[in-house]
Design a protein around this motif. Structure first.
Motif, PDB file in Angstrom:
ATOM      1  N   ASP A 253       0.861  -1.182   0.000  1.00  0.00           N
ATOM      2  CA  ASP A 253       0.000   0.000   0.000  1.00  0.00           C
ATOM      3  C   ASP A 253       0.892   1.225   0.000  1.00  0.00           C
ATOM      4  O   ASP A 253       1.837   1.307   0.789  1.00  0.00           O
ATOM      5  N   LEU A 254       0.594   2.160  -0.879  1.00  0.00           N
ATOM      6  CA  LEU A 254       1.245   3.460  -0.869  1.00  0.00           C
ATOM      7  C   LEU A 254       0.205   4.455  -0.379  1.00  0.00           C
ATOM      8  O   LEU A 254      -0.876   4.577  -0.966  1.00  0.00           O
ATOM      9  N   VAL A 255       0.520   5.129   0.721  1.00  0.00           N
ATOM     10  CA  VAL A 255      -0.374   6.142   1.291  1.00  0.00           C
ATOM     11  C   VAL A 255       0.361   7.475   1.240  1.00  0.00           C
ATOM     12  O   VAL A 255       1.508   7.574   1.682  1.00  0.00           O
ATOM     13  N   ILE A 256      -0.313   8.480   0.670  1.00  0.00           N
ATOM     14  CA  ILE A 256       0.277   9.814   0.572  1.00  0.00           C
ATOM     15  C   ILE A 256      -0.693  10.814   1.195  1.00  0.00           C
ATOM     16  O   ILE A 256      -1.873  10.856   0.831  1.00  0.00           O
TER      17      ILE A 256
ATOM     18  N   PHE B 179       4.699  10.350   2.462  1.00  0.00           N
ATOM     19  CA  PHE B 179       4.343   9.054   1.885  1.00  0.00           C
ATOM     20  C   PHE B 179       4.842   7.911   2.752  1.00  0.00           C
ATOM     21  O   PHE B 179       5.792   8.051   3.520  1.00  0.00           O
ATOM     22  N   SER B 180       4.171   6.781   2.609  1.00  0.00           N
ATOM     23  CA  SER B 180       4.662   5.540   3.219  1.00  0.00           C
ATOM     24  C   SER B 180       4.224   4.356   2.370  1.00  0.00           C
ATOM     25  O   SER B 180       3.120   4.338   1.826  1.00  0.00           O
ATOM     26  N   TYR B 181       5.141   3.424   2.221  1.00  0.00           N
ATOM     27  CA  TYR B 181       4.855   2.129   1.609  1.00  0.00           C
ATOM     28  C   TYR B 181       4.732   1.149   2.758  1.00  0.00           C
ATOM     29  O   TYR B 181       5.628   1.063   3.608  1.00  0.00           O
ATOM     30  N   ARG B 182       3.632   0.401   2.785  1.00  0.00           N
ATOM     31  CA  ARG B 182       3.421  -0.539   3.879  1.00  0.00           C
ATOM     32  C   ARG B 182       2.494  -1.661   3.446  1.00  0.00           C
ATOM     33  O   ARG B 182       1.849  -1.589   2.405  1.00  0.00           O
ATOM     34  N   ASP B 183       2.456  -2.656   4.289  1.00  0.00           N
ATOM     35  CA  ASP B 183       1.509  -3.757   4.120  1.00  0.00           C
ATOM     36  C   ASP B 183       1.111  -4.186   5.523  1.00  0.00           C
ATOM     37  O   ASP B 183       1.904  -4.823   6.224  1.00  0.00           O
TER      38      ASP B 183
END
Length: 124
Positions: A84-87, A98-102
């Motif tokens: 998931d990319l959340v901006i 931003f953060s890339y996570r799962d």
């Protein structure tokens, strides 16, 4: 920034000053070639490029980066991974966080400070 091909976007959701993308990072992407021979890893510069591109498109900016703040790469993104990319947009500061996570697993995060105003030529 580099000119990259975006990953497969499974879905996108926007609410207020936040956008969320579910991405599939295919092992077929050229970015994995030679990075690294023992274990393919998605380069950090590619992750950053995607965050800039998707964030600027979503919030109406030209991709003109002034600086990066607190850029962190916590976990490796391997081929054939869903992330998931959340901006989050901070319009008063022309910043994208931003953060890339799962789930609870964080891959990368940072703040992108943009030069100038929003793109007025953007189609709504």
């Amino acid at each position: 920034m580099i000119k990259s091909v975006l990953p497969n976007i499974i879905h996108q959701h926007a609410e207020g000053e936040q956008c969320h993308w579910r991405l599939f990072i295919s092992g077929e992407l050229a970015f994995f070639d030679g990075h690294f021979p023992e274990q393919a890893v998605l380069p950090g510069v590619t992750q950053l490029d995607w965050a800039v591109k998707l964030g600027c498109d979503a919030f109406g900016y030209r991709a003109n980066v002034a600086t990066l703040e607190v850029l962190k790469f916590q976990q490796l993104i391997l081929p054939n991974t869903y992330v998931d990319l959340v901006i989050e947009h901070q319009p008063q500061k022309s910043k994208l966080t931003f953060s890339y996570r799962d789930g609870d697993k964080r891959f990368a995060s940072g703040r992108i400070v943009l030069n100038g105003a929003m793109n007025t030529e953007r189609a709504s």
